[in-house]
Design a protein around this motif. Sequence first.
Motif, PDB file in Angstrom:
ATOM      1  N   THR A   9       0.828  -1.202   0.000  1.00 53.87           N
ATOM      2  CA  THR A   9       0.000   0.000   0.000  1.00 53.87           C
ATOM      3  C   THR A   9       0.867   1.259   0.000  1.00 53.87           C
ATOM      4  O   THR A   9       2.068   1.212   0.311  1.00 53.87           O
ATOM      5  CB  THR A   9      -0.916   0.035   1.238  1.00 53.87           C
ATOM      6  OG1 THR A   9      -0.103   0.140   2.408  1.00 53.87           O
ATOM      7  CG2 THR A   9      -1.785  -1.216   1.315  1.00 53.87           C
ATOM      8  N   ASP A  11       0.637   3.639   2.101  1.00 52.83           N
ATOM      9  CA  ASP A  11       1.038   3.899   3.483  1.00 52.83           C
ATOM     10  C   ASP A  11       2.305   3.137   3.857  1.00 52.83           C
ATOM     11  O   ASP A  11       3.164   3.666   4.575  1.00 52.83           O
ATOM     12  CB  ASP A  11      -0.088   3.515   4.447  1.00 52.83           C
ATOM     13  CG  ASP A  11      -1.302   4.416   4.321  1.00 52.83           C
ATOM     14  OD1 ASP A  11      -1.146   5.536   3.791  1.00 52.83           O
ATOM     15  OD2 ASP A  11      -2.393   4.002   4.750  1.00 52.83           O
ATOM     16  N   GLN A  12       2.454   1.915   3.387  1.00 53.97           N
ATOM     17  CA  GLN A  12       3.654   1.137   3.666  1.00 53.97           C
ATOM     18  C   GLN A  12       4.884   1.763   3.006  1.00 53.97           C
ATOM     19  O   GLN A  12       5.956   1.813   3.611  1.00 53.97           O
ATOM     20  CB  GLN A  12       3.482  -0.305   3.190  1.00 53.97           C
ATOM     21  CG  GLN A  12       2.481  -1.090   4.004  1.00 53.97           C
ATOM     22  CD  GLN A  12       2.171  -2.437   3.390  1.00 53.97           C
ATOM     23  OE1 GLN A  12       2.213  -2.596   2.176  1.00 53.97           O
ATOM     24  NE2 GLN A  12       1.852  -3.405   4.238  1.00 53.97           N
ATOM     25  N   ALA A  14       5.209   4.987   2.181  1.00 52.73           N
ATOM     26  CA  ALA A  14       5.463   6.250   2.876  1.00 52.73           C
ATOM     27  C   ALA A  14       6.148   5.995   4.221  1.00 52.73           C
ATOM     28  O   ALA A  14       7.105   6.698   4.580  1.00 52.73           O
ATOM     29  CB  ALA A  14       4.160   7.009   3.083  1.00 52.73           C
ATOM     30  N   LEU A  15       5.700   4.989   4.965  1.00 50.77           N
ATOM     31  CA  LEU A  15       6.315   4.670   6.247  1.00 50.77           C
ATOM     32  C   LEU A  15       7.764   4.224   6.058  1.00 50.77           C
ATOM     33  O   LEU A  15       8.640   4.582   6.848  1.00 50.77           O
ATOM     34  CB  LEU A  15       5.513   3.579   6.961  1.00 50.77           C
ATOM     35  CG  LEU A  15       6.025   3.152   8.329  1.00 50.77           C
ATOM     36  CD1 LEU A  15       6.019   4.330   9.298  1.00 50.77           C
ATOM     37  CD2 LEU A  15       5.193   2.011   8.872  1.00 50.77           C
TER      38      LEU A  15
END
Length: 52
Positions: A9, A11-12, A14-15
């Motif tokens: 994803t 989010d993964q 970006a993290l």
Amino acid sequence: MLDWFATITFDQIALSLVTLSLLREAMVLALPDSVAGPGGWLIDTAADRGEE
């Protein structure tokens, strides 16, 4: 074969980028200048001199 790729994803990603940038900053602060600092062999924080 590429089913695992579809599960990644935004989010993964970006993290991961945030984590890498925090690790780099921690290394610059914790390691000696010969390793991570101006002219360091691992992380060179010196400004680009523009030499060719």
